[in-house]
Write an enzyme that holds these catalytic residues in place. Structure first.
Site, PDB file in Angstrom:
ATOM      1  CG  LEU A   1      -2.242   0.805   1.013  1.00  0.00           C
ATOM      2  CD1 LEU A   1      -3.127   0.176  -0.056  1.00  0.00           C
ATOM      3  CD2 LEU A   1      -3.025   0.930   2.316  1.00  0.00           C
ATOM      4  N   GLY A   2       1.742   1.337  -1.030  1.00  0.00           N
ATOM      5  CA  GLY A   2       2.524   2.559  -1.246  1.00  0.00           C
ATOM      6  C   GLY A   2       1.712   3.532  -2.091  1.00  0.00           C
TER       7      GLY A   2
ATOM      8  CB  SER B   1       1.735  -2.547   3.723  1.00  0.00           C
ATOM      9  OG  SER B   1       2.476  -1.634   2.946  1.00  0.00           O
ATOM     10  NE  ARG B   2       8.470  -1.906   2.548  1.00  0.00           N
ATOM     11  CZ  ARG B   2       9.188  -1.370   1.565  1.00  0.00           C
ATOM     12  NH1 ARG B   2      10.443  -1.732   1.399  1.00  0.00           N
ATOM     13  NH2 ARG B   2       8.668  -0.492   0.743  1.00  0.00           N
TER      14      ARG B   2
ATOM     15  CB  VAL C   1       0.079  -3.392 -11.990  1.00  0.00           C
ATOM     16  CG1 VAL C   1      -1.141  -3.658 -12.850  1.00  0.00           C
ATOM     17  CG2 VAL C   1      -0.311  -3.069 -10.548  1.00  0.00           C
ATOM     18  N   GLY C   2       3.006  -5.085 -10.632  1.00  0.00           N
ATOM     19  CA  GLY C   2       4.274  -4.773  -9.974  1.00  0.00           C
ATOM     20  C   GLY C   2       5.446  -5.268 -10.809  1.00  0.00           C
ATOM     21  NE  ARG C   3      10.446  -4.229 -11.867  1.00  0.00           N
ATOM     22  CZ  ARG C   3       9.946  -3.035 -12.202  1.00  0.00           C
ATOM     23  NH1 ARG C   3       8.664  -2.915 -12.517  1.00  0.00           N
ATOM     24  NH2 ARG C   3      10.725  -1.971 -12.226  1.00  0.00           N
TER      25      ARG C   3
ATOM     26  CD  GLU D   1       7.846  -7.650 -18.146  1.00  0.00           C
ATOM     27  OE1 GLU D   1       8.396  -6.624 -18.585  1.00  0.00           O
ATOM     28  OE2 GLU D   1       7.069  -7.646 -17.191  1.00  0.00           O
TER      29      GLU D   1
ATOM     30  CG  HIS E   1       6.323  -3.712 -18.152  1.00  0.00           C
ATOM     31  ND1 HIS E   1       7.353  -4.369 -17.562  1.00  0.00           N
ATOM     32  CD2 HIS E   1       6.083  -2.636 -17.356  1.00  0.00           C
ATOM     33  CE1 HIS E   1       7.740  -3.733 -16.468  1.00  0.00           C
ATOM     34  NE2 HIS E   1       6.980  -2.678 -16.319  1.00  0.00           N
TER      35      HIS E   1
ATOM     36  CB  ALA F   1       0.306  -0.917 -15.747  1.00  0.00           C
TER      37      ALA F   1
END
Lengths: 333, 333
Positions: B171-172, B193-194, B249-251, B280, B298, B300
């Site tokens: 949740l950044g 989240s962290r 949508v991250g990595r 990719e 990729h 987004a």
């Protein structure tokens, strides 16, 4: 409105299976023979259902209520003549352009629609079409599936959603739900509607033309009436401009489809997300080759989760009618 | 992060055209030879740019700042050894998994990323993927383009978006932007989240497994680190369940891709919307035949409109560094 797909093997129409208890209020069922779905499993416990396709017409003179299901056949003056005691037409759809509303009003027949049962589903889908056209989601999916990414490299960038000026044609239940969603994306919402709604924080424009002149995206979600037929015409498209986007989740004939195809083919419009068409299920084939359009088979309207809500609205309207109570979702002509 | 597509004919990299004024602070440019785009037209007016691919390395011993553009080559200890005076690595991407962060910290080198420049674009796209998978937008578009609507009838209904329990992994800036958007759809937001963020009105779960157990949809948008590598593994997928949906949508490596493919092929997962992949531009071909996945190259991360914002962040970080001011978007390891 198509609430059941042919690929879904719905159960048989309740009305054909249960004529119901003789002591229950009679509700006529109006449908096309091709409609075989059962939207409302609770219906026969509350009403005696008589299917117009399978019931002797001589028994129907005293019926006061009709329920239109599926995408129903038109409710014309000739149709109404067959049911002299009719007082209410209950529709399971949001749009009621299949009903001759002025004629119903003249005869003192009230009409109800699906109310807000589908507002969330249609709004969700409208937002998906908007982002899809701007950010090229479906087109990029085709690109990947065609194996083009490793061969041709990165897919061209789309256009930013946040900050776009979005003009909503028709700020009823669906339009308002779209506005709530897109405001959270940082879009600038403005609208055109039968009446200005001064309590809302959105700019109002009197005509579709004025709205188009102040929008990057137009979303059509108003009722189809004589006034709104082809409300998005060539003039509106010209004003919307070469980068403008049209989303239609209302009725096909809100947009002049022939003009729309011409504008898209000439590159005089940025793109379109279309869930409805003028001659469904026929979609202009010229659009099939375009990557700046998203084509959808009248899918926005409903999800299985919403059918329970619809049942509540339909049964609630019928019960209120027979009890002489205020209706849940009367259509205001 | 690919910010320019090969189909877009970007201008030549500024650094190769302008070494700039000798009195300006020196910034090294770190890129792959295949990167030919120019993200930052204003850069040469502020800094003297020295491209590592075209500049004699013996001139670079005193350089203190490096800018990584395109999807850059890795920043390894060996790479850092070449620049003994280095104090800052400025990245034009949100994710900085190409940088050895512990090694940079050990050497007293700060790292910055794109900050919030792309948060809106990524969040917009994540929402589009989520609605697309649930409501089958891309699949329905294929159905229409294949001419199936008039032949096979209505397309099967999708699943309702409003009301879904959506678990956000990370949740950044991006995760928060996704939460804001989906809350407006009536989704129930929860996150992992962290650190817990008690000021937010969303339920917090300590692990991805706990989050999955309480979600219908998981959205991966956290940084890729040793701790988050394959954070969505087979166990998480099992708990998410047969109707569960994964959006990434991250990595690519946040998800165990091999397991994901197996789960999808077996029908042990409801669907997936994937903008990123482990190798990719290679996408597992087994996914090409599935209608419950949306595949995206990729895309987004960015729109043309956001590149100006990115330029502001990149130049702002470099200016702040040379002026001894606080950085705009330092990466907290």
């Amino acid at each position: 409105m198509a609430v059941t797909g042919t690929n879904q093997s719905p159960p048989a129409l309740s009305a054909t299976a249960h004529d119901g208890d003789d002591s229950l209020p009679v509700v006529l069922i109006h449908r096309f023979p091709t409609f075989t779905g059962s939207l409302f499993p609770s219906l026969p416990t509350h009403f005696r259902l008589l299917d117009l396709l399978t019931t002797d017409a001589s028994n129907l003179q005293s019926a006061t209520a009709i329920l239109c299901v599926g995408p129903p056949p038109p409710v014309t003056p000739e149709f109404l003549d067959r049911f002299p005691s009719l007082k209410i037409v209950v529709c399971s759809s949001v749009g009621v352009d299949h009903v001759d509303l002025p004629e119903c009003r003249r005869r003192g027949i009230v009409v109800t629609n699906a109310g807000s049962a589908f507002a969330e589903d249609v709004a969700d889908y409208a937002v998906a079409l908007l982002i899809d056209v701007l950010r090229r989601v479906s087109a990029a999916d085709r690109y990947v599936r065609a194996g083009s990414w490793p061969v041709k490299g990165d897919y061209p960038l789309g256009s930013k959603v946040s900050g776009k000026r979005v003009g909503i044609l028709g700020l009823g239940r669906i339009g308002s739900a779209i506005a709530t969603r897109l405001a959270a994306f940082g879009c600038q919402i403005r609208y055109s509607s039968r009446k200005e709604k001064p309590s809302l924080p959105f700019a109002f424009y009197k005509t579709a033309l004025d709205l188009a002149a102040n929008s990057d995206v137009l979303i059509a979600c108003c009722a189809l009436t004589d006034e709104t037929f082809h409300v998005i015409n060539g003039e509106v498209m010209t004003v919307l401009g070469k980068r403008g986007v049209i989303i239609n989740v209302g009725r096909g004939s809100l947009v002049d489809e022939k003009e729309l195809v011409e504008f898209l083919l000439r590159g005089d419009l940025g793109g379109a997300g279309l869930d409805v068409f003028e001659d469904e299920p026929h979609v202009p084939k010229e659009l099939f080759a375009l990557d700046n359009v998203v084509l959808s088979p009248h899918s926005a309207v409903v999800t299985p989760e919403s059918i329970g809500t619809l049942q509540d609205v339909v049964i609630g309207n019928l019960k209120a009618f027979f009890a002489g109570q205020p209706l849940i979702s009367p259509v205001i002509d």
